[in-house]
Structure formats: C-alpha cells, structure tokens
Scaffold this active site. Structure first.
Site, PDB file in Angstrom:
ATOM      1  N   CYS A  73      -9.528   2.078 -15.674  1.00 53.36           N
ATOM      2  CA  CYS A  73      -8.409   2.508 -14.838  1.00 53.36           C
ATOM      3  C   CYS A  73      -8.805   3.822 -14.175  1.00 53.36           C
ATOM      4  O   CYS A  73      -9.167   4.784 -14.877  1.00 53.36           O
ATOM      5  CB  CYS A  73      -7.185   2.699 -15.729  1.00 53.36           C
ATOM      6  N   CYS A 180      -8.305   1.537  -7.333  1.00 54.85           N
ATOM      7  CA  CYS A 180      -7.412   1.215  -8.453  1.00 54.85           C
ATOM      8  C   CYS A 180      -7.852  -0.172  -8.912  1.00 54.85           C
ATOM      9  O   CYS A 180      -8.031  -1.068  -8.064  1.00 54.85           O
ATOM     10  CB  CYS A 180      -5.959   1.215  -7.986  1.00 54.85           C
TER      11      CYS A 180
HETATM   12  N1  DGL Z   1      -5.210   0.127 -12.548  1.00 59.94           N
HETATM   13  C1  DGL Z   1      -4.941   1.511 -12.551  1.00 59.94           C
HETATM   14  C2  DGL Z   1      -5.999   2.279 -11.761  1.00 59.94           C
HETATM   15  O1  DGL Z   1      -7.121   1.849 -11.670  1.00 59.94           O
HETATM   16  C3  DGL Z   1      -3.567   2.005 -12.203  1.00 59.94           C
HETATM   17  C4  DGL Z   1      -2.407   1.092 -12.251  1.00 59.94           C
HETATM   18  C5  DGL Z   1      -1.093   1.802 -12.501  1.00 59.94           C
HETATM   19  O2  DGL Z   1      -0.572   2.466 -11.597  1.00 59.94           O
HETATM   20  O3  DGL Z   1      -0.643   1.682 -13.651  1.00 59.94           O
HETATM   21  O4  DGL Z   1      -5.708   3.331 -11.230  1.00 59.94           O
END
Ligand code: DGL
Length: 234
Positions: A73, A180
């Site tokens: 993430c 993201c």
């Molecule tokens: N998948 C996460 C990232 O790479 C963020 C998703 C969320 O906002 O929870 O930033």
C-alpha cells in the site's frame, strides 16, 4: 533457510496486485495476505490513524509467524515504513509510486500520477517528487477512487464512466503512474481511455524484486516445495 510465510497487507484488495507479483517472483514461498477492511480507506485518514492501522496489521501478521512483510500500500508505506523498520527486526518491503521509472521512460510528454490524498500529503512522497520532478509531473490525488475499486472489485467495468471522467481532465499525457495499489485494477480502463497509446506504471514488480533480494540477503529462503496461501480480513 526458513519455511515461514511472507506477510502482505493493504487496506483491502489493492495489495493483491502486489501479492501476484511477489508470488510470481518467489515461486516456492508461502504467503499470508491481510486485508484491513475495517481500516479502509487509508487514503482519507490522518497520519496518526494510518500509523495505528499499520501497526495493527503488522501485529496480526506477526501472530502468523511471518518472516518478512510487504506493505502493499503506497499510503501505508509513506506513513509507516520508517517506523516499522525501527520497531521490528524482520525485513519490510514497501511500495511507492513508480515516479522514477516513469520519468526515465517518458522523455517528452506529461506524466499523470494518480494517488490517494494521504500519500500526496506525506513528506516522503514530496521528497520523491522533488528528486524526480522534470516539470512534466501532474500530481492528481483522488478522494474515493480506492474505495470505489474496493466496492466494485467484482465488476470493475462499472467504474468506466468515473475513470474516464477523471482522465478527461488529462488528455495529453505520455504516461500514467498508478500510485495506489487499488488503481492497478483500473489498468484496462485507463488503457482503453488512451487507446493503448500511453505507458502505465505500477510498483508490483519492483516490490517483488526487492522482496526476493531481502529474502536472499537475510538467508530466509524456503527449502519446501509445497507453498501455501492464506487470506485474512480484519
Ligand atoms: N491501496 C492503498 C494505496 O496503495 C490505499 C487504499 C486506501 O485508500 O485505503 O495507497
């Protein structure tokens, strides 16, 4: 040698794209994937809130006796990777928006960086941008796109209008950075909007390479030929 699994986590399904890349690169290793659905979305939370979710995820994975952790993430990496490396002894791999490979590959046109609001606000991300800014980076934080992907993961094409509406503000680009991990699932819609003419960058393969390197460097490779995969949701 170490036959313990490797932990991978994200706020939801986004990190599964990173998990795929890691499983592809490390064919014999076992994995535990943790989706922090009660913390979703990280991208609209404060630094302190995200840090405490990250800690809860790591503690959950440590209870599974993992030997290394991939923070799949961008938001959690930007907020918490330094703290995690200081606090725990196992190796951590983070993901960050693939700005460097995009700047290296896109020689003439603009580069659109799609990311969460929380990632865009972090000093770690701002340092990355100031290191690679060539005057052609467009930083475009998205408020609830990750949440929409999470909710529509079974039918991503339902997000076509939303994604095309966002991209219609940025028609003239040479590359798009998926900053993201949730946005990786939007790749076909993005590709379609630009008629396959642009380059799209994500962080999965880079994270997998780094994981392979750290597993080797720390002599943590498995000697088992029977891998397992476990999913957890908190
Ligand atoms: N998948 C996460 C990232 O790479 C963020 C998703 C969320 O906002 O929870 O930033």
């Amino acid at each position: 040698m170490n036959n313990a699994p490797i932990g991978v986590f994200d706020s939801g399904v986004g990190g599964i794209s990173t998990l795929h890349a890691c499983m592809d690169a490390l064919k014999n290793e076992s994995f535990v994937y943790l989706a922090d659905r009660s913390g979703m979305p990280y991208g609209n939370k404060s630094h302190g809130e995200i840090a405490s979710r990250v800690d809860a995820c790591v503690e959950t994975l440590l209870a599974e006796k993992v030997k290394a952790i991939v923070v799949a993430c961008n938001t959690a990496t930007n907020v918490g990777i330094k703290m995690l490396r200081e606090k725990y002894r196992i190796p951590f791999v983070g993901v960050e928006p693939a700005v460097k490979p995009a700047v290296e590959a896109c020689k003439h046109g603009n580069i659109l960086v799609l990311l969460t609001v929380a990632t865009a606000a972090q000093s770690k991300f701002q340092e990355l941008v100031s290191r690679w800014d060539n005057g052609r980076l467009i930083i475009a934080p998205q408020h609830d796109l990750a949440e929409q992907v999470e909710n529509r993961i079974d039918d991503i094409s339902a997000l076509r209008c939303e994604v095309h509406k966002i991209l219609s503000r940025y028609r003239r680009v040479e590359g798009v950075v998926l900053g993201c991990t949730h946005y990786v699932f939007l790749r076909p819609l993005i590709d379609e909007f630009y008629d396959g003419r642009i380059k799209i960058f994500d962080s999965g393969v880079g994270a997998a390479k780094r994981l392979g390197f750290l597993i080797k460097e720390n002599a943590l490779e498995t000697d088992s030929y029977r891998r397992s995969l476990k999913f957890l949701v908190i």
